[in-house]
Design an enzyme around this catalytic site. Structure first.
Site, short mmCIF file in Angstrom:
data_model
loop_
_atom_site.label_atom_id
_atom_site.label_comp_id
_atom_site.label_asym_id
_atom_site.label_seq_id
_atom_site.Cartn_x
_atom_site.Cartn_y
_atom_site.Cartn_z
N SER A 160 -12.18 -12.93 -46.61
CA SER A 160 -12.20 -12.00 -47.73
C SER A 160 -13.37 -12.26 -48.69
O SER A 160 -13.81 -11.36 -49.40
CB SER A 160 -10.88 -12.06 -48.51
OG SER A 160 -10.62 -13.38 -48.96
N ASP A 404 -5.97 -16.13 -59.70
CA ASP A 404 -6.73 -16.21 -58.45
C ASP A 404 -8.09 -16.85 -58.77
O ASP A 404 -8.97 -16.21 -59.36
CB ASP A 404 -6.93 -14.81 -57.87
CG ASP A 404 -7.70 -14.81 -56.55
OD1 ASP A 404 -8.30 -15.84 -56.21
OD2 ASP A 404 -7.73 -13.76 -55.88
N HIS A 407 -11.35 -15.66 -55.45
CA HIS A 407 -12.18 -14.46 -55.36
C HIS A 407 -12.94 -14.21 -56.66
O HIS A 407 -12.65 -14.81 -57.69
CB HIS A 407 -11.31 -13.27 -54.98
CG HIS A 407 -10.61 -13.45 -53.66
ND1 HIS A 407 -9.30 -13.91 -53.57
CD2 HIS A 407 -11.04 -13.27 -52.39
CE1 HIS A 407 -8.97 -13.98 -52.29
NE2 HIS A 407 -10.00 -13.61 -51.56
#
Length: 428
Positions: A160, A404, A407
């Site tokens: 990702s 998070d 990311h």
């Protein structure tokens, strides 16, 4: 006359009445012939091994000096200034040229990365530009990039984080493409953005280990007990063939602990043979498989291959002098220590990458984004992203618990990764 000894070449072994030239012993001749054959066959390997004078944990993104004329790389239109390491530098605030696009104007950003839309109160993370120590990065030129891609395919392969880099590239380019001349489509693991006017595609392929694994589903892949199948890169690699520019990444998914499970046979086998090896040995296996695939499938005169180094997380505030239990949540400043290195970035893995790449004869450009990204604890999505599951009362009360720190918000840090890719593509 008694023949001379095979190993003796003294004058006493020759007849005084019949002088003749000395001859090589057939054994010595055979030995010299064998040595010459080995040198020709494996000369590059010897040079590679003897040439490793730098610490193997340090990346060497630029070729070492050589008297041999450097091979011109595909798509290059110039070269980086001498003594210019674009990966070594500092972040400078630049509100004049950053961000290079607005979040709201790029419809391709996934809801996991749209931090402003999800309520992030500040925009400071968008205003930083990377400044190498002894030179300048070339300005990103969307038209040049698209003209270069005319009739070609560019693909990001990995997890990702590489998908975020893929989306960043689309956002950097889409302004100069008319709305009716662009489209995007996802089928399974493959997402394809098409610039119709240029007959060009920019693609992303989900393969977090590059090799086949039990985490290959592009949507459902949250598996804690991860298994990678040895020697299986062609399972995914068949989808990468005929690509002109390819950008690999793989790191975070290997970090399950000190050991990694490796499948020796097939996932279809009733009785599976699974062994555990150190994470470093497993990662080395993956790197070697990637380089073999590149060697067998990429034309070094017409294509380019890049590998993006590990993307750091900022999950432990104590790494940068913060409080215990602190992480990237609510961080709006950069880390200023030029020697900062987060505990999540394993130097043992850096060493593996250095060793494998140093020994490889396959031309591949390393995008060393690790150190520069280590400074950016401010740039993560944190809590400002789409949550796939409803938050519990405990999470709402303690945002640090679900922040998070893997990311990155877009626009943001990953746009700089693509600026470095642009620089190395055109000015290696």
């Amino acid at each position: 006359m008694k023949p001379s000894s095979p190993t003796s070449f003294t004058s006493s072994s020759l007849s005084p009445s019949l002088p003749r030239k000395k001859r090589l012993s057939p054994y010595l001749f055979t030995l010299l012939t064998f040595i010459l054959f080995v040198c020709v066959l494996y000369g590059e390997d010897f040079m590679c091994i003897f040439g490793q004078l730098e610490p193997t944990f340090a990346f060497q993104p630029s070729p070492k000096p050589s008297n041999k004329k450097a091979e011109k790389l595909a798509f290059a239109i110039g070269k980086t200034e001498e003594n210019c390491d674009v990966f070594s530098g500092k972040w400078v605030r630049d509100e004049a040229s950053r961000p290079q696009y607005e979040e709201w104007e790029c419809p391709y950003i996934q809801p996991q990365l749209t931090c402003q839309e999800r309520g992030r109160p500040d925009k400071d993370y968008q205003f930083w530009r990377w400044q190498p120590n002894h030179c300048d990065l070339p300005s990103f030129n969307a038209t040049l990039m698209l003209e270069t891609l005319r009739g070609k395919r560019m693909m990001y392969v990995g997890d990702s984080l590489n998908r975020g880099m893929f989306v960043s590239m689309i956002c950097l380019l889409h302004r100069v493409i008319p709305d009716d001349q662009k489209s995007i489509k996802t089928t399974g693991s493959l997402t394809v953005f098409t610039a119709k006017e240029y007959n060009a595609t920019i693609e992303f392929y989900w393969a977090p280990f590059l090799l086949e694994s039990n985490s290959d589903d592009a949507i459902v892949h949250r598996i804690s007990d991860r298994v990678v199948r040895k020697g299986s890169i062609n399972k995914h690699g068949r989808h990468w063939k005929n690509v002109d520019i390819i950008v690999f990444n793989t790191y975070l998914w290997w970090m399950t602990g000190l050991k990694m499970k490796i499948l020796q046979g097939s996932f279809e086998d009733k009785e599976k043979v699974i062994t555990e090896v150190s994470t470093e040995d497993a990662y080395r296996m993956g790197m070697k498989s990637m380089l073999r695939w590149v060697k067998n499938n990429m034309d070094r005169k017409k294509t380019r291959v890049f590998f993006t180094s590990m993307s750091p997380t900022h999950a432990k505030g104590i790494d940068w002098g913060g409080e215990p239990g602190q992480n990237c949540y609510n961080q709006i400043t950069l880390i200023e220590d030029p020697n900062y290195w987060g505990s999540d970035c394993r130097k043992s893995i850096m060493k593996v990458i250095g060793e494998v790449f140093e020994r490889s004869k396959t031309p591949i450009t390393l995008l060393n984004i690790t150190q520069m990204s280590n400074y950016r604890k401010d740039a993560h999505t944190s809590i400002y992203k789409k949550q796939w599951s409803p938050l519990t009362a405990e999470q709402v009360e303690n945002p640090t618990s679900y922040a998070d720190c893997v990311h990155w918000c877009l626009p943001g840090l990953q746009d700089t990764w693509n600026e470095l890719l642009f620089a190395k593509l055109f000015y290696p």
